[in-house]
Design a protein around this motif. Structure first.
Motif, PDB file in Angstrom:
ATOM      1  N   LYS A   7      60.637  86.312  30.525  1.00  0.00           N
ATOM      2  CA  LYS A   7      61.844  86.250  29.683  1.00  0.00           C
ATOM      3  C   LYS A   7      62.600  87.573  29.698  1.00  0.00           C
ATOM      4  O   LYS A   7      63.818  87.587  29.835  1.00  0.00           O
ATOM      5  CB  LYS A   7      61.450  85.864  28.251  1.00  0.00           C
ATOM      6  N   LEU A  66      62.425  81.536  33.982  1.00  0.00           N
ATOM      7  CA  LEU A  66      62.181  80.459  33.026  1.00  0.00           C
ATOM      8  C   LEU A  66      63.059  79.264  33.365  1.00  0.00           C
ATOM      9  O   LEU A  66      64.215  79.425  33.754  1.00  0.00           O
ATOM     10  CB  LEU A  66      62.481  80.920  31.603  1.00  0.00           C
ATOM     11  N   GLU A  84      63.543  74.408  29.785  1.00  0.00           N
ATOM     12  CA  GLU A  84      62.502  74.182  28.768  1.00  0.00           C
ATOM     13  C   GLU A  84      61.820  75.483  28.370  1.00  0.00           C
ATOM     14  O   GLU A  84      61.534  75.725  27.204  1.00  0.00           O
ATOM     15  CB  GLU A  84      61.453  73.189  29.265  1.00  0.00           C
ATOM     16  N   GLY A  85      61.530  76.317  29.368  1.00  0.00           N
ATOM     17  CA  GLY A  85      60.902  77.603  29.102  1.00  0.00           C
ATOM     18  C   GLY A  85      61.800  78.505  28.266  1.00  0.00           C
ATOM     19  O   GLY A  85      61.327  79.195  27.355  1.00  0.00           O
ATOM     20  N   LEU A  91      52.055  76.809  34.480  1.00  0.00           N
ATOM     21  CA  LEU A  91      53.340  76.894  33.780  1.00  0.00           C
ATOM     22  C   LEU A  91      54.409  76.072  34.488  1.00  0.00           C
ATOM     23  O   LEU A  91      55.262  75.456  33.850  1.00  0.00           O
ATOM     24  CB  LEU A  91      53.778  78.361  33.651  1.00  0.00           C
ATOM     25  N   GLN A 144      49.231  82.742  28.941  1.00  0.00           N
ATOM     26  CA  GLN A 144      50.444  82.104  29.451  1.00  0.00           C
ATOM     27  C   GLN A 144      51.663  82.538  28.640  1.00  0.00           C
ATOM     28  O   GLN A 144      52.738  82.750  29.189  1.00  0.00           O
ATOM     29  CB  GLN A 144      50.289  80.584  29.447  1.00  0.00           C
ATOM     30  N   TYR A 145      51.481  82.699  27.316  1.00  0.00           N
ATOM     31  CA  TYR A 145      52.576  83.189  26.489  1.00  0.00           C
ATOM     32  C   TYR A 145      53.004  84.588  26.949  1.00  0.00           C
ATOM     33  O   TYR A 145      54.190  84.867  27.088  1.00  0.00           O
ATOM     34  CB  TYR A 145      52.210  83.227  24.998  1.00  0.00           C
ATOM     35  N   LEU A 156      55.011  84.302  30.062  1.00  0.00           N
ATOM     36  CA  LEU A 156      56.357  83.798  29.760  1.00  0.00           C
ATOM     37  C   LEU A 156      57.213  84.873  29.096  1.00  0.00           C
ATOM     38  O   LEU A 156      58.404  85.004  29.399  1.00  0.00           O
ATOM     39  CB  LEU A 156      56.275  82.560  28.867  1.00  0.00           C
ATOM     40  N   LEU A 188      57.923  74.908  32.577  1.00  0.00           N
ATOM     41  CA  LEU A 188      58.358  76.059  31.791  1.00  0.00           C
ATOM     42  C   LEU A 188      58.952  77.165  32.657  1.00  0.00           C
ATOM     43  O   LEU A 188      59.670  78.031  32.155  1.00  0.00           O
ATOM     44  CB  LEU A 188      57.195  76.612  30.970  1.00  0.00           C
ATOM     45  N   ILE A 189      58.647  77.115  33.963  1.00  0.00           N
ATOM     46  CA  ILE A 189      59.194  78.101  34.890  1.00  0.00           C
ATOM     47  C   ILE A 189      59.688  77.408  36.155  1.00  0.00           C
ATOM     48  O   ILE A 189      59.323  76.267  36.435  1.00  0.00           O
ATOM     49  CB  ILE A 189      58.159  79.182  35.268  1.00  0.00           C
TER      50      ILE A 189
END
Length: 145
Positions: free
Chosen positions: A45, A95, A98-99, A73, A37-38, A41, A78-79
């Motif tokens: 980004k 994003l 919060e993301g 997510l 997931q990172y 993200l 976060l998205i």
């Protein structure tokens, strides 16, 4: 240098890039998300807005698995997802606030590690590194505009 030698040097270079990237991002504290997931993200980004298909291709995942991770997510706020106004079948992802906050904190940690990595570089070294990265982006990686 012939093109075959250049290729072998490039393979070694990309292996080193992967290793340094792993070291820079290892144990970056991001609450309640998996390493996959990172990575998603992080891709969002630097490339947003993106489509689920782009995420799937970049992460070498099936589209159903990508959709599941996107849903997780999104459930964590976060998205954000939205439909294309002309083609309602096409979705875009970016994003959320919060993301963005989470990724800014992660990038700050990574930047600190990167600065440690180049702490002994001279101003001339830094200019050379910037120049080399610019050439790689333009001639090899061809960043999308």
């Amino acid at each position: 240098m012939d093109k075959s030698s250049l290729f072998h040097q490039f393979v070694t270079f990309t292996d080193n890039v992967h290793q340094v990237t792993h070291e820079l991002t290892q144990n970056v504290t991001v609450a309640n998300i998996t390493p996959l997931q990172y990575k998603i993200l992080e891709y969002i980004k630097v490339s947003q807005p993106v489509t689920p298909t782009e995420i799937s291709e970049c992460q070498h995942m099936s589209l159903p698995n990508t959709s599941r991770e996107i849903r997780k997510l999104q459930d964590q706020n976060l998205i954000e997802k939205w439909n294309d106004t002309e083609d309602r079948r096409k979705q875009y992802i970016r994003l959320s606030i919060e993301g963005e906050k989470m990724m800014e904190a992660a990038f700050a940690c990574i930047e600190e590690r990167f600065l440690q990595l180049i702490q002994h570089a001279t101003q001339e070294d830094i200019k050379d590194i910037q120049h080399a990265l610019t050439i790689l982006e333009q001639k090899v990686f061809q960043q999308k505009e």
